[in-house]
Design a protein around this motif. Structure first.
Motif, PDB file in Angstrom:
ATOM      1  N   HIS A  35      46.284  57.909  39.523  1.00 40.79           N
ATOM      2  CA  HIS A  35      46.440  57.366  38.181  1.00 40.79           C
ATOM      3  C   HIS A  35      46.479  58.569  37.250  1.00 40.79           C
ATOM      4  O   HIS A  35      45.483  59.277  37.106  1.00 40.79           O
ATOM      5  CB  HIS A  35      45.267  56.453  37.809  1.00 40.79           C
ATOM      6  CG  HIS A  35      45.203  55.209  38.622  1.00 40.79           C
ATOM      7  ND1 HIS A  35      44.136  54.352  38.551  1.00 40.79           N
ATOM      8  CD2 HIS A  35      46.061  54.671  39.527  1.00 40.79           C
ATOM      9  CE1 HIS A  35      44.340  53.325  39.352  1.00 40.79           C
ATOM     10  NE2 HIS A  35      45.504  53.517  39.971  1.00 40.79           N
ATOM     11  N   GLU A  54      54.291  49.965  35.828  1.00 43.64           N
ATOM     12  CA  GLU A  54      54.210  49.995  34.367  1.00 43.64           C
ATOM     13  C   GLU A  54      52.961  50.740  33.901  1.00 43.64           C
ATOM     14  O   GLU A  54      51.997  50.907  34.636  1.00 43.64           O
ATOM     15  CB  GLU A  54      54.181  48.557  33.827  1.00 43.64           C
ATOM     16  CG  GLU A  54      55.397  47.730  34.184  1.00 43.64           C
ATOM     17  CD  GLU A  54      56.682  48.296  33.602  1.00 43.64           C
ATOM     18  OE1 GLU A  54      56.656  48.747  32.435  1.00 43.64           O
ATOM     19  OE2 GLU A  54      57.704  48.299  34.314  1.00 43.64           O
ATOM     20  N   GLU A  55      52.989  51.124  32.644  1.00 43.19           N
ATOM     21  CA  GLU A  55      51.829  51.763  32.027  1.00 43.19           C
ATOM     22  C   GLU A  55      50.654  50.786  32.022  1.00 43.19           C
ATOM     23  O   GLU A  55      50.824  49.584  31.860  1.00 43.19           O
ATOM     24  CB  GLU A  55      52.155  52.173  30.600  1.00 43.19           C
ATOM     25  CG  GLU A  55      50.986  52.824  29.886  1.00 43.19           C
ATOM     26  CD  GLU A  55      51.280  53.183  28.444  1.00 43.19           C
ATOM     27  OE1 GLU A  55      50.644  54.115  27.947  1.00 43.19           O
ATOM     28  OE2 GLU A  55      52.137  52.514  27.820  1.00 43.19           O
ATOM     29  N   PHE A  56      49.454  51.325  32.206  1.00 41.63           N
ATOM     30  CA  PHE A  56      48.239  50.523  32.112  1.00 41.63           C
ATOM     31  C   PHE A  56      47.172  51.381  31.436  1.00 41.63           C
ATOM     32  O   PHE A  56      47.341  52.592  31.284  1.00 41.63           O
ATOM     33  CB  PHE A  56      47.783  50.057  33.505  1.00 41.63           C
ATOM     34  CG  PHE A  56      47.463  51.177  34.447  1.00 41.63           C
ATOM     35  CD1 PHE A  56      46.170  51.656  34.578  1.00 41.63           C
ATOM     36  CD2 PHE A  56      48.475  51.764  35.206  1.00 41.63           C
ATOM     37  CE1 PHE A  56      45.891  52.704  35.441  1.00 41.63           C
ATOM     38  CE2 PHE A  56      48.200  52.805  36.069  1.00 41.63           C
ATOM     39  CZ  PHE A  56      46.904  53.278  36.192  1.00 41.63           C
ATOM     40  N   GLU A  58      43.236  52.674  31.249  1.00 38.85           N
ATOM     41  CA  GLU A  58      42.036  52.908  32.034  1.00 38.85           C
ATOM     42  C   GLU A  58      41.168  53.842  31.195  1.00 38.85           C
ATOM     43  O   GLU A  58      41.691  54.815  30.628  1.00 38.85           O
ATOM     44  CB  GLU A  58      42.449  53.571  33.357  1.00 38.85           C
ATOM     45  CG  GLU A  58      41.412  53.575  34.432  1.00 38.85           C
ATOM     46  CD  GLU A  58      42.039  53.994  35.762  1.00 38.85           C
ATOM     47  OE1 GLU A  58      42.038  53.171  36.672  1.00 38.85           O
ATOM     48  OE2 GLU A  58      42.527  55.132  35.876  1.00 38.85           O
TER      49      GLU A  58
END
Length: 70
Positions: A35, A54-56, A58
Motif C-alpha cells: 500500500h 482504485e485509490e483508498f 488508510e
C-alpha cells in the motif's frame, strides 16, 4: 517502508527495495504488493511496480495498492 526526509534522494529506498526483492526471490515469492502513499507512487513506478485498483484511504491518507511480479 519510510525513509527520513533528510535521507531521501540518496538511494536508501532503492537499496531497501532491492534487498527485499532479492530475499523474496530467494524464498520463491513471485509477487510483491504494498500500500503506497500517493506522494511516493512515482518512486515505486520507477522501480517497476504497477498500480492495482482504485485509490483508498488508510491512516487518513490516500494510498494505492501497487505490485510487481518477480
Amino acid at each position: 517502508m519510510a525513509v527520513l526526509t533528510s535521507s531521501q534522494g540518496r538511494g536508501v529506498g532503492t537499496q531497501i527495495l532491492s534487498f527485499t526483492e532479492e530475499v523474496s526471490k530467494q524464498n520463491s515469492f513471485h509477487l510483491l504488493m504494498m500500500h503506497a502513499r500517493n506522494p511516493v507512487i512515482d518512486f515505486y513506478k520507477k522501480s517497476g511496480y504497477a498500480i492495482e485498483g482504485e485509490e483508498f484511504f488508510e491512516v487518513g491518507m490516500g494510498h494505492r495498492q501497487m505490485q510487481k511480479k518477480l
